[in-house]
Design an enzyme around this catalytic site. Structure first.
Site, mmCIF file in Angstrom:
data_model
loop_
_atom_site.group_PDB
_atom_site.id
_atom_site.type_symbol
_atom_site.label_atom_id
_atom_site.label_comp_id
_atom_site.label_asym_id
_atom_site.label_seq_id
_atom_site.Cartn_x
_atom_site.Cartn_y
_atom_site.Cartn_z
ATOM 1 N N PRO A 19 32.809 43.567 40.614
ATOM 2 C CA PRO A 19 31.847 43.377 41.710
ATOM 3 C C PRO A 19 31.598 44.701 42.421
ATOM 4 O O PRO A 19 32.535 45.373 42.825
ATOM 5 C CB PRO A 19 32.574 42.398 42.637
ATOM 6 N N HIS A 79 40.704 49.313 44.292
ATOM 7 C CA HIS A 79 39.308 49.371 44.746
ATOM 8 C C HIS A 79 38.666 50.701 44.323
ATOM 9 O O HIS A 79 37.839 51.267 45.032
ATOM 10 C CB HIS A 79 39.257 49.200 46.275
ATOM 11 N N SER A 115 29.014 40.490 43.777
ATOM 12 C CA SER A 115 29.627 40.864 45.057
ATOM 13 C C SER A 115 29.082 40.036 46.214
ATOM 14 O O SER A 115 27.892 39.715 46.247
ATOM 15 C CB SER A 115 29.358 42.346 45.336
ATOM 16 N N LYS A 160 41.931 39.804 44.075
ATOM 17 C CA LYS A 160 41.669 41.191 43.639
ATOM 18 C C LYS A 160 42.222 42.186 44.655
ATOM 19 O O LYS A 160 42.047 42.008 45.863
ATOM 20 C CB LYS A 160 40.157 41.396 43.504
ATOM 21 N N TYR A 184 34.407 38.153 50.098
ATOM 22 C CA TYR A 184 35.031 38.736 51.274
ATOM 23 C C TYR A 184 35.069 37.611 52.296
ATOM 24 O O TYR A 184 34.027 37.014 52.590
ATOM 25 C CB TYR A 184 34.202 39.901 51.834
ATOM 26 N N ALA A 232 28.828 46.466 45.447
ATOM 27 C CA ALA A 232 27.852 46.124 46.479
ATOM 28 C C ALA A 232 26.515 46.838 46.265
ATOM 29 O O ALA A 232 26.442 47.819 45.539
ATOM 30 C CB ALA A 232 28.418 46.526 47.846
ATOM 31 N N GLN A 274 32.564 37.176 43.847
ATOM 32 C CA GLN A 274 33.574 37.888 44.649
ATOM 33 C C GLN A 274 33.393 37.532 46.119
ATOM 34 O O GLN A 274 32.293 37.589 46.655
ATOM 35 C CB GLN A 274 33.426 39.402 44.436
ATOM 36 N N THR A 323 38.664 39.293 47.348
ATOM 37 C CA THR A 323 39.098 40.689 47.473
ATOM 38 C C THR A 323 39.985 40.824 48.697
ATOM 39 O O THR A 323 39.573 40.543 49.823
ATOM 40 C CB THR A 323 37.884 41.639 47.534
ATOM 41 N N GLY A 360 39.063 53.336 36.879
ATOM 42 C CA GLY A 360 39.100 54.493 35.985
ATOM 43 C C GLY A 360 39.058 54.163 34.510
ATOM 44 O O GLY A 360 39.408 55.009 33.683
HETATM 45 C C1 FMN Z 1 29.812 51.580 44.984
HETATM 46 C C2 FMN Z 1 30.950 50.595 44.873
HETATM 47 C C3 FMN Z 1 30.843 49.388 45.528
HETATM 48 C C4 FMN Z 1 31.884 48.438 45.446
HETATM 49 N N1 FMN Z 1 31.724 47.239 46.059
HETATM 50 C C5 FMN Z 1 32.697 46.285 45.932
HETATM 51 C C6 FMN Z 1 32.514 44.997 46.502
HETATM 52 O O1 FMN Z 1 31.486 44.690 47.098
HETATM 53 N N2 FMN Z 1 33.530 44.108 46.356
HETATM 54 C C7 FMN Z 1 34.691 44.405 45.683
HETATM 55 O O2 FMN Z 1 35.577 43.564 45.583
HETATM 56 N N3 FMN Z 1 34.864 45.615 45.113
HETATM 57 C C8 FMN Z 1 33.903 46.553 45.215
HETATM 58 N N4 FMN Z 1 34.080 47.781 44.611
HETATM 59 C C9 FMN Z 1 35.299 48.044 43.810
HETATM 60 C C10 FMN Z 1 35.113 47.669 42.325
HETATM 61 O O3 FMN Z 1 35.050 46.278 42.142
HETATM 62 C C11 FMN Z 1 36.285 48.197 41.458
HETATM 63 O O4 FMN Z 1 37.498 47.707 41.969
HETATM 64 C C12 FMN Z 1 36.348 49.721 41.400
HETATM 65 O O5 FMN Z 1 35.057 50.282 41.353
HETATM 66 C C13 FMN Z 1 37.260 50.261 40.297
HETATM 67 O O6 FMN Z 1 36.659 50.441 39.096
HETATM 68 P P1 FMN Z 1 35.940 51.796 38.525
HETATM 69 O O7 FMN Z 1 36.903 52.946 38.543
HETATM 70 O O8 FMN Z 1 35.582 51.333 37.131
HETATM 71 O O9 FMN Z 1 34.745 52.053 39.395
HETATM 72 C C14 FMN Z 1 33.056 48.742 44.704
HETATM 73 C C15 FMN Z 1 33.142 49.973 44.038
HETATM 74 C C16 FMN Z 1 32.112 50.902 44.107
HETATM 75 C C17 FMN Z 1 32.247 52.199 43.352
#
Ligand code: FMN
Length: 297
Positions: free
Chosen positions: A31, A194, A60, A170, A84, A33, A82, A110, A227
Site C-alpha cells: 500500500p 515502512h 492504501s 503491518k 489506518y 499513498a 490497508q 498498519t 528494499g
Molecule cells: C510514497 C510512499 C507512500 C507510502 N504510503 C503508505 C501507506 O499509505 N500505508 C502503508 O501502510 N504504507 C505506506 N508506505 C510503506 C509501504 O507500504 C512499504 O512498507 C515500503 O514502501 C517498503 O517497501 P519498498 O522498499 O519496496 O518501498 C508508503 C511508502 C512510500 C514509499
C-alpha cells in the site's frame, strides 16, 4: 546463497497462497499513498498493472482515488485494503465496509504509524487534488493528524468486528509483538519498517524476519517488505521464512514512468527474475525455497 545442483528445474512453479487465496507468484503490491502524485491515473493504473502481472494489490487508506473506482479499474483482480485507524472510528469502520463491498478480501492494519514520520526532503504538503480521496468531507487533510496514536492490540479485535475479513498487521519488527498480534486475532503479520520512513534507525527487515518467523511458527502467515528490488531478494526473503513479499517504491517508479504498463513491467520483471533465481538455486517450487539456501540467517 548456497545453490543446490542437479535438481530437476525444467519446470518452475511460483504459485502459492496468501491467507488461503491462490496467487500465481508471491509478489504483492504494497500500500502506498497518493499515487496520483506519480501519474494522473494513480491507483487506477496501479490496479490495472498489478492485475496484468497477477499481483494482489493492497489499497492504501490514503489512496488518491476512491476504493470503488480502484476496484472497478480491475474488477477481476484480488485486492486487500490497508487500514489506518483514525481518531474518528466511524470513518474507519465505514472505510472498511466500503472496502469489503468493493471486493477486498483482507484488511492490513498498519501499526507503525501512530504519527506520520517527518520526511525532511519532502516537507511540502500534498496538492489538494491528490489528498485522501476516501475521507469524509469534515475530516482533516493534514498528514497524520487523523491517525489515532492511542490504539493497542485490542484494536485488532475491534477491526475484525467491523467486517467479516481477516486482519493482517503491518509494521511488526519483533517476535514478541508478532505473538501478541496473533493472540489478539491477527491472521498474518508483515515484517516492515515502512521502507525506513517511520522510526529512523529501525532494524532492517531481513534481520527482523527470522525472529518473527520463529516466534509465529505455523500459527499465522508472515510477509515482508522493504528494499526488495531483484528476484534474488524475493528468493532470500522466502528462504528466511516469508510467505510473500510486498513491493513499494519500484511499483511507484513503474507507475510514474509508464502508467499501468510500467507497473506491470516492474512486477513481471521481478517475477521473471525470481523464476530465474529459483532455477539457479535448485528450487522448482516455492516450498523448495528453504533456509538451507542461505549461508547465514
Ligand atoms: C510514497 C510512499 C507512500 C507510502 N504510503 C503508505 C501507506 O499509505 N500505508 C502503508 O501502510 N504504507 C505506506 N508506505 C510503506 C509501504 O507500504 C512499504 O512498507 C515500503 O514502501 C517498503 O517497501 P519498498 O522498499 O519496496 O518501498 C508508503 C511508502 C512510500 C514509499
Amino acid at each position: 546463497m548456497r545453490p543446490r545442483v542437479l535438481r530437476d528445474v525444467s519446470r518452475i512453479d511460483l504459485s502459492t497462497t496468501v491467507l488461503g487465496e491462490p496467487v500465481p507468484h508471491p509478489i504483492l503490491v504494497a500500500p502506498t499513498a497518493s499515487q496520483r502524485l506519480g501519474h494522473p491515473d494513480g491507483e487506477l493504473a496501479t490496479a490495472r498493472g498489478a492485475a496484468q502481472a497477477g499481483s494482489l494489490m493492497v489499497i492504501s487508506t490514503r489512496a488518491s482515488a476512491t476504493i470503488e473506482a480502484i476496484a472497478a479499474a480491475a474488477p477481476e483482480a484480488q485486492r486487500w485494503f490497508q487500514v489506518y485507524v483514525m481518531r474518528d472510528r466511524g470513518w474507519t469502520s465505514q472505510l472498511v465496509q466500503r472496502a469489503e463491498a468493493a471486493g477486498a478480501t483482507a484488511l492490513m492494519l498498519t501499526a507503525d504509524t501512530p504519527y506520520v514520520g517527518s520526511k525532511r526532503r519532502s516537507t511540502k504538503s500534498l496538492l489538494d487534488d491528490v489528498s485522501m480521496a476516501n475521507r469524509p468531507s469534515h475530516a482533516p487533510i493534514e498528514q497524520g493528524e487523523a491517525h489515532d496514536p492511542s490504539i493497542t492490540f485490542d484494536v485488532i479485535a475491534w477491526l475484525r468486528e467491523q467486517s467479516g475479513l481477516p486482519v493482517i498487521v503491518k509494521g511488526v519488527l519483533r517476535g514478541d509483538d508478532a505473538r501478541r498480534c496473533i493472540e489478539a486475532g491477527a491472521s498474518a503479520v508483515v515484517v516492515s519498517n515502512h521502507g525506513g520512513r517511520q522510526l529512523d534507525g529501525a532494524v532492517a527487515t531481513a534481520r527482523a524476519l527470522p525472529e518473527v518467523v520463529a516466534s509465529v511458527g505455523t500459527d499465522a502467515e508472515v510477509y515482508v517488505d522493504g528494499g526488495i528490488r531483484r528476484g534474488v531478494d524475493v528468493l532470500c526473503a522466502l528462504a528466511l521464512g516469508a510467505r510473500a513479499v510486498l513491493i513499494g517504491r519500484p511499483v511507484l517508479w513503474g507507475l510514474t514512468t509508464g502508467g499501468a504498463d510500467g507497473v506491470a513491467a516492474v512486477l513481471q520483471a521481478l517475477r521473471d527474475e525470481l523464476h530465474e533465481a529459483a532455477g539457479l538455486a535448485g528450487a522448482a517450487t516455492i516450498a523448495e525455497i528453504t533456509d538451507d539456501l542461505l549461508t547465514q540467517r
